[in-house]
Scaffold this active site. Structure first.
Site, short mmCIF file in Angstrom:
data_model
loop_
_atom_site.label_atom_id
_atom_site.label_comp_id
_atom_site.label_asym_id
_atom_site.label_seq_id
_atom_site.Cartn_x
_atom_site.Cartn_y
_atom_site.Cartn_z
N HIS A 122 0.88 -1.17 0.00
CA HIS A 122 0.00 0.00 0.00
C HIS A 122 0.92 1.23 0.00
CE1 HIS A 122 -2.73 2.99 1.85
NE2 HIS A 122 -3.74 2.19 1.54
N ASP A 199 2.99 -4.17 8.34
CA ASP A 199 1.81 -3.33 8.12
C ASP A 199 0.59 -4.24 8.33
OD1 ASP A 199 -0.41 -2.15 7.03
OD2 ASP A 199 0.54 -1.59 5.14
N GLN A 202 -4.56 -4.69 7.16
CA GLN A 202 -5.55 -5.66 6.67
C GLN A 202 -5.46 -7.00 7.39
OE1 GLN A 202 -7.92 -4.86 4.67
NE2 GLN A 202 -7.13 -2.90 3.96
N LYS A 225 -10.49 -0.38 10.69
CA LYS A 225 -10.62 -1.62 9.91
C LYS A 225 -10.87 -2.83 10.83
CE LYS A 225 -7.39 0.12 6.39
NZ LYS A 225 -8.19 0.46 5.22
N CYS A 363 -4.73 2.38 -3.61
CA CYS A 363 -3.50 2.92 -3.02
C CYS A 363 -2.33 1.97 -3.24
CB CYS A 363 -3.66 3.23 -1.53
SG CYS A 363 -4.80 4.55 -1.22
C1 LIG Z 1 -2.33 -2.61 3.63
C2 LIG Z 1 -2.67 -1.23 4.11
N1 LIG Z 1 -1.72 -0.50 4.69
C3 LIG Z 1 -1.97 0.72 5.15
C4 LIG Z 1 -3.21 1.30 5.03
C5 LIG Z 1 -3.45 2.67 5.56
O1 LIG Z 1 -4.37 2.63 6.60
P1 LIG Z 1 -4.99 3.98 7.19
O2 LIG Z 1 -5.51 4.75 6.01
O3 LIG Z 1 -6.06 3.53 8.12
O4 LIG Z 1 -3.89 4.70 7.87
C6 LIG Z 1 -4.23 0.59 4.41
C7 LIG Z 1 -5.56 1.19 4.19
O5 LIG Z 1 -6.33 0.77 3.37
C8 LIG Z 1 -3.95 -0.71 3.94
O6 LIG Z 1 -4.90 -1.45 3.35
#
Ligand SMILES: Cc1ncc(COP(=O)(O)O)c(C=O)c1O
Length: 405
Positions: A122, A199, A202, A225, A363
């Site tokens: 992401h 990270d 998900q 999430k 993203c």
């Molecule tokens: C794999 C992953 N990393 C990071 C993020 C960023 O999360 P946030 O926007 O809640 O900070 C997301 C959000 O969709 C994600 O799917």
């Protein structure tokens, strides 16, 4: 009592909504999950009963808010099996958690060193490390995936032969649903002497997480999430690292002493929590975790796996539809493209039938380029989705196909 999806659904007021005359079929859970009533109540209770700033107050409300805010930290620590509560830093989400680490990392990184990431990142777990490398002259190495969307383990191993300061990878890919073998990746990276950041945006709602057993250095996730509130997240980091990690945001609460010319830093975790925190958000996050923890997690996982299996079966029989991401181990996500039209048109026409999915590059623009698609349509599942909703998705996709062809 065994898992009953209807009882789960009854706890989510939003799921009773209609979109025009259609029942809402919410399949955009990788973007954000809906919130059970008890999480909404926790927020309302905070704002109606004991809203106050924490830690410094001399009155009853401040005392109650502080106790609940700090108790929420204990709930998170227990949920991911952190060694100490001081290792739990409240942030605004995964993005901020990764920024906290990458900001500090830039001060350790040297030219000649590298940061290793994967092709399935992401942007939150890519651009952050790009910036840290750009500031320090270190190199960013991107480990490839295969066409199924699984990490190339040989290439991962090979990349780590060079001096690597930190390795970052997603627990679960938001665009493909791939569940990475995070324990194995962590072991390989630690053997190479690198720090490991996972990270977990998900991963946290779909896989159980034990940071001590994993042996990683940092794990980040977002509350929204995980059936919790927006604007709230967690960075877990090992105490030995966090205690010396450079501070990033400065201001109130994160200091020990201040003169007009200089300052010293508070102890963990407060040195990373400058300013007034999202008190209600932290308390509601803990409520979401407690709510999820009341289920037998194996049953939740089995339910979500059944949804994904049913969706994958339907997708494989669907002429003119191609699944993007067919890793052996997947969680919660079905990404696809259709010959009949662009993902944006598919999303628009599904919405007309009450079905909420996400379309676009999720993203993960470089990943879409790697896969040779402009973007995908993505249905993503959560604890409250049903097999009937999977059927509704594919029945509606048939109509979409007819409309577009
Ligand atoms: C794999 C992953 N990393 C990071 C993020 C960023 O999360 P946030 O926007 O809640 O900070 C997301 C959000 O969709 C994600 O799917």
């Amino acid at each position: 009592m065994s898992f009953d999806v209807n009882q789960v659904r009854a706890q989510f007021p939003i799921l009773a909504r209609k979109i025009d005359d259609n029942p809402l079929v919410y399949l955009d859970n990788a973007a954000t999950t809906q919130k059970p009533q008890c999480v909404i109540d926790a927020l309302v209770e905070y704002y109606t009963q004991y809203n106050a700033n924490v830690h410094r107050g001399a009155h009853r409300l401040a005392d109650e808010a502080t106790k609940k805010f700090e108790a929420a930290r204990d709930v998170v620590a227990e949920f991911i099996n952190a060694n100490k509560r001081e290792e739990i830093v409240w942030t605004s989400g995964t993005t901020e958690s990764i920024n906290l680490v990458s900001h500090g990392l830039a001060q350790y990184l040297q030219p000649g060193e590298q940061v290793v990431v994967t092709e399935m990142e992401h942007h939150a777990d890519l651009v952050t490390w790009q910036q840290a490398c750009a500031k320090s002259g270190a190199k960013l190495v991107v480990v490839p995936i295969n066409d199924e969307g699984e990490l190339d383990l040989v290439a991962f191993d090979t990349a780590l032969a060079q001096k690597t300061r930190l390795v970052a990878f997603p627990h679960v890919s938001n665009a493909l649903g791939t569940v990475n073998p995070i324990a194995l990746l962590t072991r390989i990276a630690k053997e190479a002497g690198a720090w490991v950041m996972i990270d977990g945006a998900q991963g946290i709602a779909h896989e159980s997480v034990d940071v001590q057993a994993l042996g990683c250095d940092f794990y980040a996730f977002s509350a929204h999430k995980l059936y919790g509130p927006m604007g709230m997240g967690v960075l877990w980091g090992r105490e030995e690292l966090l205690k010396d990690w450079p501070v990033w945001k400065t201001g109130g609460e994160m200091i020990a002493t201040v003169t007009y010319q200089s300052a010293t830093w508070n102890q963990l975790p407060y040195k990373f929590e400058a300013g007034t925190p999202n008190v209600g958000g932290a308390i509601a996050t803990a409520r979401a975790i407690q709510w999820l923890s009341e289920f037998n997690f194996a049953e939740v996982q089995a339910h979500e796996a059944a949804l994904l299996r049913a969706a994958t079966d339907r997708a494989m029989d669907f002429q003119g539809l191609r699944i993007i991401g067919s890793a052996e181990h997947k969680a919660g996500v079905l990404s696809f493209v259709m010959d009949a039209g662009h993902p944006a048109d598919i999303g628009f026409l599904l919405d007309r039938q009450g079905i909420a999915i996400r379309t676009g590059h999720h993203c993960a623009e470089p990943l879409m380029n790697r896969l040779g698609v402009p973007g995908t349509a993505r249905a993503s599942f959560a604890i409250y989705n049903t097999l009937d909703e999977v059927e509704a998705l594919f029945d509606s996709l048939k109509k979409v196909q007819m409309m577009l062809e």
